[in-house]
Design an enzyme around this catalytic site. Structure first.
Site, short mmCIF file in Angstrom:
data_model
loop_
_atom_site.label_atom_id
_atom_site.label_comp_id
_atom_site.label_asym_id
_atom_site.label_seq_id
_atom_site.Cartn_x
_atom_site.Cartn_y
_atom_site.Cartn_z
N GLY A 20 0.82 -1.20 0.00
CA GLY A 20 0.00 0.00 0.00
C GLY A 20 0.86 1.26 0.00
N CYS A 21 0.26 2.38 -0.35
CA CYS A 21 1.04 3.62 -0.49
C CYS A 21 1.52 4.13 0.86
CB CYS A 21 0.22 4.67 -1.22
SG CYS A 21 -1.44 4.95 -0.55
N PHE A 22 0.63 4.24 1.85
CA PHE A 22 1.07 4.64 3.18
C PHE A 22 2.04 3.62 3.76
CE2 PHE A 22 -2.28 7.88 4.61
CZ PHE A 22 -1.33 8.86 4.85
N ALA A 43 5.59 4.24 2.43
CA ALA A 43 6.27 5.38 3.04
C ALA A 43 6.68 5.09 4.48
CB ALA A 43 5.36 6.61 2.99
#
Length: 323
Positions: free
Chosen positions: A132-134, A137
């Site tokens: 996932g994107c979060f 990061a």
């Protein structure tokens, strides 16, 4: 030359993949599947693809063979498609961008595709679950701490994401008049990406069992993620920075800056920018990336490159829109 297909090519991540693959040196053809835009030109859904206006979306995946298929549908759709196993040859590389296969389920043999943690496992693999994107990061911010066994206390995270992270389906919180000049918290301490983050931490530092304390926020911009992470750390400032530099020494898309990390330096690229500092007994790490590229489609292409034995940066030499 490779034949690729994208299922769900009219959405944000599908469109980003389409842009990348149409210009990828190793890709010969791209089959763009979209039930909502079947028969329409690519530029109907993605006006910036005017140069490819003669190419159109198709309603369903052809019989193939395909070298790689990207699944960009909604959560739950990938699992349904995979269960229709006749669509995919066992030698076809499947990269799923949904959350369906990020955690082991005992039925499907997907590998978690976070290159900076598990890149050595990807060559030759045929089933890859894109993070996932979060989650991307946050994990990039804390991977070196876990690799050193330095996580002991709770990890505190505040993250802010652009509106494209929620997809194209219309929601009240995506209206311009609501999102513009506005901030809001959503899913505090309960974001769906926490489970995959914990799975990675258990792999790198098995004795660490605490759940990250994550407060996600909606930002008044379209693209990008910035996460601010702090936790207790016994290492000195110099030792901390050396550990980060060593961990990412061979990671072509992760860069540590001695300045303040900001989104404009990474938006529209596959890069992640890290700022690493020590304040008293706390380590503070900031990570910035583009949620649609490094946090989704660019990472999927990176995973494809690794799985197929291509140069890992191929097709990903993108320039940020700094102004």
């Amino acid at each position: 030359m490779l034949r690729a297909a994208i299922i769900g090519a009219a959405g944000y991540t599908g469109g980003e993949l389409l842009r990348l693959l149409l210009n990828h040196p190793a890709i010969d053809t791209v089959e763009a599947v979209s039930s909502s835009h079947a028969g329409q030109s690519f530029c109907k859904a993605h006006p910036d693809l005017l140069a490819f206006a003669k190419q159109s979306f198709v309603s369903a995946l052809s019989e193939g063979p395909h070298d790689v298929v990207f699944l960009c549908g909604g959560h739950g759709e990938s699992r349904r498609l995979m269960d229709q196993h006749q669509l995919y040859h066992k030698n076809t590389l499947i990269i799923d961008l949904s959350q369906d296969f990020r955690l082991p389920d005992g039925e499907h043999d997907f590998v978690y595709g976070l290159p900076e943690a598990f890149g050595s496992m990807l060559p030759g693999k045929k089933r890859i679950a894109n993070p996932g994107c979060f989650a991307t990061a946050i994990q990039l911010a804390i991977l070196p701490l876990a690799a050193q066994g330095w996580l002991s206390d709770e990890v505190h995270i505040t993250g802010i994401t652009g509106s494209t992270g929620a997809g194209q389906k219309l929601q009240d919180t995506l209206h311009f008049s609501w999102r513009h000049d506005n901030l809001s918290v959503y899913k505090p301490f309960a974001h769906q990406h926490l489970a995959e983050i914990q799975a990675t931490l258990r792999t790198l530092q098995p004795e660490y069992e605490k759940t990250p304390l994550f407060i996600p926020m909606r930002g008044p911009f379209t693209r990008g993620i910035l996460v601010s992470v702090h936790t207790l750390c016994k290492a000195s400032a110099d030792t901390l920075i050396r550990a980060y530099d060593a961990y990412y020494e061979d990671a072509p898309f992760v860069h540590r800056t001695t300045e303040e990390a900001d989104l404009k330096s990474v938006v529209n690229t596959n890069n992640a920018l890290l700022s690493v500092e020590k304040y008293g007994s706390h380590a503070h790490i900031v990570c910035c990336l583009d949620n649609l590229v490094k946090g989704a489609s660019g990472q999927a292409v990176h995973n494809m490159n690794l799985a197929l034995g291509l140069p890992e940066t191929m097709g990903l030499g993108l320039k940020p829109s700094a102004f």
